[in-house]
Design a protein around this motif. Structure first.
Motif, PDB file in Angstrom:
ATOM      1  N   ARG A 158       0.829  -1.206   0.000  1.00  0.00           N
ATOM      2  CA  ARG A 158       0.000   0.000   0.000  1.00  0.00           C
ATOM      3  C   ARG A 158       0.868   1.262   0.000  1.00  0.00           C
ATOM      4  O   ARG A 158       0.590   2.212  -0.739  1.00  0.00           O
ATOM      5  N   SER A 168      -3.565  -3.820   0.730  1.00  0.00           N
ATOM      6  CA  SER A 168      -4.451  -3.148  -0.224  1.00  0.00           C
ATOM      7  C   SER A 168      -5.013  -4.169  -1.194  1.00  0.00           C
ATOM      8  O   SER A 168      -4.475  -5.275  -1.340  1.00  0.00           O
ATOM      9  N   ARG A 218     -10.505  -6.325   5.350  1.00  0.00           N
ATOM     10  CA  ARG A 218      -9.983  -4.958   5.509  1.00  0.00           C
ATOM     11  C   ARG A 218     -11.101  -4.001   5.919  1.00  0.00           C
ATOM     12  O   ARG A 218     -10.905  -3.119   6.767  1.00  0.00           O
ATOM     13  N   GLU A 247     -11.336  -1.794   9.331  1.00  0.00           N
ATOM     14  CA  GLU A 247     -11.558  -0.347   9.295  1.00  0.00           C
ATOM     15  C   GLU A 247     -12.815   0.030  10.069  1.00  0.00           C
ATOM     16  O   GLU A 247     -12.841   1.036  10.792  1.00  0.00           O
ATOM     17  N   ALA A 284     -13.214   2.453  13.312  1.00  0.00           N
ATOM     18  CA  ALA A 284     -14.137   3.595  13.238  1.00  0.00           C
ATOM     19  C   ALA A 284     -15.121   3.594  14.399  1.00  0.00           C
ATOM     20  O   ALA A 284     -15.467   4.655  14.942  1.00  0.00           O
ATOM     21  N   THR A 331     -16.641   6.614   7.301  1.00  0.00           N
ATOM     22  CA  THR A 331     -15.222   6.322   7.468  1.00  0.00           C
ATOM     23  C   THR A 331     -14.800   5.153   6.578  1.00  0.00           C
ATOM     24  O   THR A 331     -13.760   5.195   5.924  1.00  0.00           O
ATOM     25  N   VAL A 332     -15.619   4.111   6.550  1.00  0.00           N
ATOM     26  CA  VAL A 332     -15.313   2.943   5.708  1.00  0.00           C
ATOM     27  C   VAL A 332     -15.289   3.335   4.236  1.00  0.00           C
ATOM     28  O   VAL A 332     -14.376   2.957   3.488  1.00  0.00           O
ATOM     29  N   SER A 343     -14.704   6.197   2.978  1.00  0.00           N
ATOM     30  CA  SER A 343     -13.579   7.097   2.727  1.00  0.00           C
ATOM     31  C   SER A 343     -12.249   6.355   2.669  1.00  0.00           C
ATOM     32  O   SER A 343     -11.403   6.648   1.832  1.00  0.00           O
ATOM     33  N   ASN A 344     -12.068   5.355   3.553  1.00  0.00           N
ATOM     34  CA  ASN A 344     -10.769   4.688   3.683  1.00  0.00           C
ATOM     35  C   ASN A 344     -10.652   3.385   2.907  1.00  0.00           C
ATOM     36  O   ASN A 344      -9.535   2.915   2.680  1.00  0.00           O
ATOM     37  N   CYS A 345     -11.770   2.794   2.530  1.00  0.00           N
ATOM     38  CA  CYS A 345     -11.731   1.507   1.799  1.00  0.00           C
ATOM     39  C   CYS A 345     -12.604   1.537   0.548  1.00  0.00           C
ATOM     40  O   CYS A 345     -13.404   0.617   0.323  1.00  0.00           O
TER      41      CYS A 345
END
Length: 459
Positions: free
Chosen positions: A37, A75, A163, A167, A171, A292-293, A295-297
């Protein structure tokens, strides 16, 4: 004298070692270890020496060039490794673990921004691609992957799900911490049946252990079905508490909705007098965690929506309330209500008292006679959250326990109402059901690393 000489020699040797260690390396700087990543996210790849470790996802050999795609689980996307064809060998196969050292450079291909020009490739662990149950470029159904709980985490789809799970876990903890909640570790072994359903796993000592009494704990004990009652104890000292851990139910079911071991997010709030206030916390947890999920995944969520649940979308929603009276709601009723309201999450409040556990607050609203309970129903799953105001009034609770024949077992729970009791309420959210909801996964067994259900406890 001899000792002094030895000390002087030791000091000289120490100075020599220090000067040696501070001297510059004669040839190359050591390779910096990077995750896949971090390597993919490098903004200015200009030939830095790096080391990457992971597993081979694909191998493509040409006359003069060898291409590998290496992934380490950090990733969804793999890192392309470009090497001289002299590196080619049978050991460089799909599934083999490798350590690659080389220079991270900008890629000429439009498919990726960077690539790793290999100077050294070491095979750490061989993989027999023919015997490996998963094949390169094959999209195996989730039912097939379920047969290999020790290997399925190596596939793209399970990697993405896990993943997202990681996350979402972070969160949830962040939401509660930012909101001022105290994290409580509630026990796994308990003498209480919070839900009153009787679907419990009883814990007993091994027959090899000699216990003088008939029972190790002197009372029957079980694996917990909920941490709620222990949180209520803590809510007498902390105004906001939560727990997040495993819970267990001995439901004799192999359906898509049931597990024997699953994770629950539970919260308890003191000085709470309104279901509306409780619903705001539930809604805030759901929205904040999901944002959050997303945004990040984004790639991991997109993979699930594209290949597992085509057409799945996560939308913000308007709150709708339905007051229901009559028999208990089953899954088909819950899904109908969600569909009727436009396939968005729906709050259902004020359930009949006779259907709910003793700890829920009596609304005193004859003739309906309901309790201050709330469920959040979501598309594809049905009930995701369940919560209520708790019965803080001593005499009301005493009567409910007496009618149920539970006064002796829950005298401690009555005591909480005698010593500084306050209005309070709380909720629980099934974590696996939450993942099903946002990813569109039909079977709950596919969103937990090691599913346990009736007649199945692999590993």
């Amino acid at each position: 004298m001899f000792g002094a000489r030895c000390l002087l020699r030791a000091l000289r040797l120490l100075r020599a070692l220090r000067s040696c260690s501070s001297a510059p390396c004669p040839r190359h700087k050591p390779s910096a270890k990077l995750s896949v990543r971090d390597a993919l996210g490098a903004q200015n790849a200009s030939g830095e020496r790096v080391k990457v470790q992971g597993w081979i996802r694909s191998v493509r050999s040409q006359k003069e060039v060898l291409f590998l795609h290496v992934n380490d689980g950090s990733s969804l996307e793999s890192l392309q490794v470009v090497a001289d064809s002299s590196f080619d060998s049978r050991e460089l196969a799909f599934g083999s673990s490798v350590e690659v050292q080389g220079h991270l450079v900008k890629s000429l291909s439009k498919r990726q921004n960077v690539e790793l020009k290999a100077e050294k490739i070491e095979v750490v662990g061989n993989c027999d691609a023919k015997a490996f149950p998963f094949k390169y470029k094959e999209r195996h159904p989730l039912e097939y992957l379920r047969q290999y709980p020790h290997l399925r985490c190596r596939t793209n789809v399970l990697g993405s799900i896990l993943r997202v799970r990681s996350e979402a876990t972070a969160a949830i903890h962040s939401f509660f911490k930012d909101s001022g909640f105290v994290h409580i570790h509630t026990p796994v072994i308990t003498s209480n049946d919070c839900e009153g359903a009787g679907e419990l796993f009883q814990v007993t000592a091994s027959s090899k252990i000699k216990v003088p009494e008939e029972n190790f704990f002197n009372v029957p004990v079980f694996l917990t079905v909920s941490g709620q009652l222990h949180l209520e104890v803590m809510s007498g000292a902390f105004t906001q508490v939560f727990t997040f851990g495993p819970t267990f139910r001995a439901e004799n079911s192999q359906s898509r909705r049931h597990l024997a071991e699953f994770y629950m997010v539970e919260a308890e709030i003191s000085f709470l007098e309104s279901l509306q206030d409780l619903m705001q916390v539930m809604e805030g947890l759901f929205k904040t965690t999901t944002m959050t999920v997303l945004s990040n995944c984004p790639e991991d969520v997109e993979l699930c929506h594209k290949f597992i649940a085509p057409g799945q979308k996560i939308r913000t929603y308007a709150k709708k309330q339905l007051s229901n009276w009559g028999a208990d709601l089953h899954t088909e009723h819950e899904k109908y209500l969600v569909k009727h309201c436009g396939d968005i999450p729906v709050f259902v409040i004020n359930y009949p008292l006779a259907l709910k556990p003793f700890y829920m607050r009596d609304n005193e609203d004859s003739p309906q006679h309901t309790v201050a309970a709330v469920d959040l129903l979501v598309p594809g799953v049905g009930e995701l959250f369940g919560g209520s105001l708790r019965e803080e009034r001593y005499h009301f609770l005493e009567q409910r326990l007496a009618r149920s024949g539970l006064t002796g077992a829950y005298q401690w729970y009555l005591d909480l109402r005698q010593f500084g009791s306050v209005p309070h309420g709380g909720f629980g959210m099934g974590f696996e059901r939450y993942l099903q909801c946002i990813l569109g996964i039909d079977n709950i067994k596919d969103v937990i690393p090691f599913p346990r259900f009736t007649h199945s406890c692999l590993l």
